[in-house]
Design a protein around this motif. Structure first.
Motif, PDB file in Angstrom:
ATOM      1  N   THR A 194       0.846  -1.187   0.000  1.00 19.68           N
ATOM      2  CA  THR A 194       0.000   0.000   0.000  1.00 19.68           C
ATOM      3  C   THR A 194       0.882   1.237   0.000  1.00 19.68           C
ATOM      4  OG1 THR A 194      -0.113   0.097   2.401  1.00 19.68           O
ATOM      5  CG2 THR A 194      -1.842  -1.132   1.289  1.00 19.68           C
ATOM      6  N   TYR A 195       0.392   2.261  -0.625  1.00 23.60           N
ATOM      7  CA  TYR A 195       1.123   3.516  -0.707  1.00 23.60           C
ATOM      8  C   TYR A 195       0.267   4.610  -0.098  1.00 23.60           C
ATOM      9  CZ  TYR A 195       3.637   0.707  -4.077  1.00 23.60           C
ATOM     10  OH  TYR A 195       4.336  -0.292  -4.672  1.00 23.60           O
ATOM     11  N   GLU A 196       0.918   5.520   0.605  1.00 22.18           N
ATOM     12  CA  GLU A 196       0.178   6.612   1.213  1.00 22.18           C
ATOM     13  C   GLU A 196       0.193   7.812   0.275  1.00 22.18           C
ATOM     14  OE1 GLU A 196       1.639   7.862   5.004  1.00 22.18           O
ATOM     15  OE2 GLU A 196      -0.240   8.809   5.538  1.00 22.18           O
ATOM     16  N   PHE A 197      -0.981   8.348   0.051  1.00 26.83           N
ATOM     17  CA  PHE A 197      -1.102   9.517  -0.816  1.00 26.83           C
ATOM     18  C   PHE A 197      -1.744  10.670  -0.061  1.00 26.83           C
ATOM     19  CE2 PHE A 197      -0.123   6.536  -4.031  1.00 26.83           C
ATOM     20  CZ  PHE A 197       0.306   7.245  -5.136  1.00 26.83           C
ATOM     21  N   GLN A 198      -1.479  11.867  -0.556  1.00 31.49           N
ATOM     22  CA  GLN A 198      -2.139  13.031   0.016  1.00 31.49           C
ATOM     23  C   GLN A 198      -2.690  13.893  -1.100  1.00 31.49           C
ATOM     24  OE1 GLN A 198      -0.044  15.088   3.068  1.00 31.49           O
ATOM     25  NE2 GLN A 198      -1.513  16.733   3.192  1.00 31.49           N
ATOM     26  N   CYS A 199      -3.870  14.428  -0.868  1.00 32.81           N
ATOM     27  CA  CYS A 199      -4.498  15.312  -1.839  1.00 32.81           C
ATOM     28  C   CYS A 199      -3.864  16.699  -1.750  1.00 32.81           C
ATOM     29  CB  CYS A 199      -5.998  15.384  -1.554  1.00 32.81           C
ATOM     30  SG  CYS A 199      -6.848  16.540  -2.634  1.00 32.81           S
TER      31      CYS A 199
ATOM     32  N   GLY B 282       7.276   9.977   4.333  1.00 35.42           N
ATOM     33  CA  GLY B 282       7.565  10.659   5.580  1.00 35.42           C
ATOM     34  C   GLY B 282       6.832  11.987   5.614  1.00 35.42           C
ATOM     35  N   ASN B 283       7.588  13.068   5.685  1.00 35.27           N
ATOM     36  CA  ASN B 283       6.962  14.391   5.714  1.00 35.27           C
ATOM     37  C   ASN B 283       6.955  15.047   4.339  1.00 35.27           C
ATOM     38  OD1 ASN B 283       6.225  14.465   8.372  1.00 35.27           O
ATOM     39  ND2 ASN B 283       8.157  15.331   9.051  1.00 35.27           N
TER      40      ASN B 283
ATOM     41  N   VAL C 256       7.759  18.590  -5.241  1.00 36.86           N
ATOM     42  CA  VAL C 256       7.895  17.961  -3.934  1.00 36.86           C
ATOM     43  C   VAL C 256       7.475  18.977  -2.882  1.00 36.86           C
ATOM     44  CG1 VAL C 256       9.471  16.928  -2.272  1.00 36.86           C
ATOM     45  CG2 VAL C 256       9.778  16.479  -4.689  1.00 36.86           C
ATOM     46  N   ALA C 257       6.581  18.569  -2.014  1.00 40.61           N
ATOM     47  CA  ALA C 257       6.066  19.488  -1.010  1.00 40.61           C
ATOM     48  C   ALA C 257       6.348  18.940   0.379  1.00 40.61           C
ATOM     49  CB  ALA C 257       4.575  19.687  -1.192  1.00 40.61           C
ATOM     50  N   PHE C 258       6.645  19.831   1.274  1.00 39.73           N
ATOM     51  CA  PHE C 258       6.823  19.438   2.667  1.00 39.73           C
ATOM     52  C   PHE C 258       5.492  19.563   3.388  1.00 39.73           C
ATOM     53  CE2 PHE C 258       7.561  20.567   7.098  1.00 39.73           C
ATOM     54  CZ  PHE C 258       8.332  19.483   7.507  1.00 39.73           C
ATOM     55  N   THR C 259       5.138  18.533   4.136  1.00 41.77           N
ATOM     56  CA  THR C 259       3.898  18.611   4.892  1.00 41.77           C
ATOM     57  C   THR C 259       4.209  18.544   6.388  1.00 41.77           C
ATOM     58  OG1 THR C 259       3.627  16.227   4.794  1.00 41.77           O
ATOM     59  CG2 THR C 259       2.515  17.517   3.107  1.00 41.77           C
ATOM     60  N   PRO C 260       3.756  19.488   7.139  1.00 42.82           N
ATOM     61  CA  PRO C 260       3.941  19.418   8.594  1.00 42.82           C
ATOM     62  C   PRO C 260       3.135  18.255   9.135  1.00 42.82           C
ATOM     63  CG  PRO C 260       2.506  21.243   7.999  1.00 42.82           C
ATOM     64  CD  PRO C 260       2.988  20.634   6.721  1.00 42.82           C
ATOM     65  N   PRO C 261       3.560  17.704  10.260  1.00 39.85           N
ATOM     66  CA  PRO C 261       2.847  16.570  10.828  1.00 39.85           C
ATOM     67  C   PRO C 261       1.378  16.897  11.065  1.00 39.85           C
ATOM     68  CG  PRO C 261       4.728  17.198  12.210  1.00 39.85           C
ATOM     69  CD  PRO C 261       4.663  18.161  11.072  1.00 39.85           C
ATOM     70  N   ALA C 262       0.523  15.934  10.790  1.00 42.63           N
ATOM     71  CA  ALA C 262      -0.901  16.169  10.987  1.00 42.63           C
ATOM     72  C   ALA C 262      -1.193  16.492  12.443  1.00 42.63           C
ATOM     73  CB  ALA C 262      -1.681  14.922  10.567  1.00 42.63           C
TER      74      ALA C 262
END
Ligand SMILES: [Zn+2]
Length: 70
Positions: free
Chosen positions: A3-8, A45-46, A56-62
């Motif tokens: 499984t792969y984690e994706f983000q919108c 990761g983040n 490539v985008a950096f996402t702060p922890p949820a």
């Protein structure tokens, strides 16, 4: 099947996608289950990698403040 984690990239929804390696090879571009956007990127990761734009985008922890306040 891995499984792969994706983000919108539009609403920020995170979701898991199951795909075989050959499917992954052809390029995954799942739609967001929440808003239906195709502007989705894979999460490492983040970091979120958007294969479509090469971005490539950096996402702060949820949740926000878990690890930043020291
Ligand atoms: Zn979305």
């Amino acid at each position: 099947m891995p499984t792969y984690e994706f983000q919108c990239g539009d609403c920020g929804e995170r979701f898991d996608v199951r795909a075989s390696f050959s499917e992954k090879d052809r390029g995954l571009n799942p739609k967001c289950p929440k808003c239906g956007s195709e502007n989705t990127g894979q999460v490492f990761g983040n970091l979120v990698f958007f294969a479509k734009s090469g971005e490539v985008a950096f996402t702060p922890p949820a949740g926000g403040s878990c690890c930043s306040a020291r």
